[in-house]
Design an enzyme around this catalytic site. Sequence first.
Site, mmCIF file in Angstrom:
data_model
loop_
_atom_site.group_PDB
_atom_site.id
_atom_site.type_symbol
_atom_site.label_atom_id
_atom_site.label_comp_id
_atom_site.label_asym_id
_atom_site.label_seq_id
_atom_site.Cartn_x
_atom_site.Cartn_y
_atom_site.Cartn_z
ATOM 1 N N ASP A 135 0.868 -1.187 0.000
ATOM 2 C CA ASP A 135 0.000 0.000 0.000
ATOM 3 C C ASP A 135 0.900 1.231 0.000
ATOM 4 O OD1 ASP A 135 -3.119 0.768 1.487
ATOM 5 O OD2 ASP A 135 -1.588 2.256 1.025
ATOM 6 N N ASP A 149 -3.884 2.403 -5.175
ATOM 7 C CA ASP A 149 -2.572 2.412 -4.515
ATOM 8 C C ASP A 149 -2.246 1.151 -3.739
ATOM 9 O OD1 ASP A 149 -3.918 2.740 -2.070
ATOM 10 O OD2 ASP A 149 -2.336 4.053 -1.319
ATOM 11 N N GLU A 150 -2.951 0.052 -4.013
ATOM 12 C CA GLU A 150 -2.601 -1.181 -3.308
ATOM 13 C C GLU A 150 -2.729 -2.407 -4.192
ATOM 14 O OE1 GLU A 150 -5.438 -2.156 -0.160
ATOM 15 O OE2 GLU A 150 -6.825 -0.735 -1.052
HETATM 16 P P1 TTP Z 1 -5.233 5.114 1.213
HETATM 17 O O1 TTP Z 1 -4.221 4.059 0.907
HETATM 18 O O2 TTP Z 1 -6.354 4.763 2.117
HETATM 19 O O3 TTP Z 1 -4.533 6.383 1.852
HETATM 20 P P2 TTP Z 1 -3.133 7.026 1.534
HETATM 21 O O4 TTP Z 1 -2.360 6.241 0.515
HETATM 22 O O5 TTP Z 1 -3.348 8.456 1.183
HETATM 23 O O6 TTP Z 1 -2.417 7.001 2.927
HETATM 24 P P3 TTP Z 1 -1.714 5.766 3.677
HETATM 25 O O7 TTP Z 1 -0.286 6.186 3.833
HETATM 26 O O8 TTP Z 1 -2.421 5.683 4.993
HETATM 27 O O9 TTP Z 1 -1.898 4.555 2.835
HETATM 28 O O10 TTP Z 1 -5.882 5.645 -0.120
HETATM 29 C C1 TTP Z 1 -5.168 5.796 -1.338
HETATM 30 C C2 TTP Z 1 -5.586 7.053 -2.077
HETATM 31 O O11 TTP Z 1 -6.992 7.046 -2.302
HETATM 32 C C3 TTP Z 1 -5.317 8.324 -1.300
HETATM 33 O O12 TTP Z 1 -3.994 8.808 -1.491
HETATM 34 C C4 TTP Z 1 -6.362 9.254 -1.819
HETATM 35 C C5 TTP Z 1 -7.530 8.362 -2.201
HETATM 36 N N1 TTP Z 1 -8.570 8.468 -1.159
HETATM 37 C C6 TTP Z 1 -9.606 9.379 -1.335
HETATM 38 O O13 TTP Z 1 -9.669 10.060 -2.369
HETATM 39 N N2 TTP Z 1 -10.555 9.502 -0.354
HETATM 40 C C7 TTP Z 1 -10.515 8.767 0.809
HETATM 41 O O14 TTP Z 1 -11.390 8.922 1.695
HETATM 42 C C8 TTP Z 1 -9.432 7.827 0.986
HETATM 43 C C9 TTP Z 1 -9.337 7.006 2.239
HETATM 44 C C10 TTP Z 1 -8.502 7.699 -0.030
HETATM 45 MG MG MG Z 2 -2.072 4.163 0.734
#
Ligand code: TTP
Ligand code: MG
Length: 359
Positions: free
Chosen positions: A8, A110-111
């Site tokens: 992720d 992103d995962e």
């Molecule tokens: P996530 O992997 O949940 O968050 P992240 O990558 O920003 O942070 P982390 O380091 O905790 O993994 O989500 C991936 C992307 O999805 C995030 O960068 C932006 C988008 N997203 C939204 O647009 N709205 C949301 O509510 C969430 C949770 C994510």
């Molecule tokens: Mg992320």
Amino acid sequence: MAIIVHLDLDSFFASCERVRNPELEETGIVICMFSGRGENGGAVSTADYIARDHGIHAAMPIVQAREIAENTAQEFAFLQADKDYYKQISERIMEILEEHVGEVEAASIDEGYGDLSDLESYEAAVELVSQVKADIEEQEGITASAGIGPNKLIAKMASDRDKPDGLTVVKPEDVDDFLQGLPVEELHGIGPKTATTLREMGAETVDELREIPRQRLVREFGESRGVSIAEKARGEGAEELEERTKKQFSRLRTLEQDTRSMSVIRPTIRELADRVVERLERREKRYTTASVVMVTGELETRTRSKTLKAPTTSVETLFRTAEELAEEFLSSHPDTELRRVGVRVGGFRDQNQRRLDGF
Ligand code: TTP
Ligand code: MG
């Protein structure tokens, strides 16, 4: 025994913006989905780790994030989300993951999950995943957090345990400890509503949830959901990646030093071809395209492919084809050295469709 990795990316949209705006290195980044209603209407899409330290997080109203930003000395940049740009980076990163682990299940932008079962040891899996993380950081300037475990549930939860830039390993014998004392809503797939019901049933933590008889969960949530909750509480989850339509396997390796010498590259191709064909055999597939993947000293990825006359499982054909394609590439690029080399197969046919074999 399955070994699954979940990767992720860290504060993904914000990290993408930092890559193309290096002057923002020390600035907190807040990615916004502006709704168009007023200057600050809308919600935060994600915040980088600087902004999170100040309490800004995804889904927060932009107005509220602005208020926090205005009341500290920290500088902030509020940027409009640019999904097309993030998508391009995402695709390249999934390719890097795929080069190392073969088939990838892209679970969101992103995962992704990969299946490392054929490595047969957690130590080897850790080494490979460290390399994936390093390659992503080197080639795209973005850090990722990874989890390695016996199934997708545990791998996913492990990748979240140590962020940013973490790598958490949960071996099968450590699953119980990993889940010990965890609030039920931290089990992946248990939402706030289910968690409330579970608490009403007397289960605050995963260990307490395990004490609730399966039959009671089934009565409360229905057969499939009830069983699934009971399994999650025991750390059980899917071991198979979900199929994708586009399918190919590849294996890449970093050479000890940048080289264009076939006497170094050839034995590496040979070994990688063996690994790829083993994997193919396990899945009972034959391939119709063979490729060599080359990452140059300048970190550019180049692929050369050939479509075969008939589907095959031959390791010799794969080795010879990849070797020839690499030789051709190098002779037409006299100044290029290779940093990494890989072998890829695609265009799969089932092994039991024997008739058009061409023997
Ligand atoms: P996530 O992997 O949940 O968050 P992240 O990558 O920003 O942070 P982390 O380091 O905790 O993994 O989500 C991936 C992307 O999805 C995030 O960068 C932006 C988008 N997203 C939204 O647009 N709205 C949301 O509510 C969430 C949770 C994510
Ligand atoms: Mg992320």
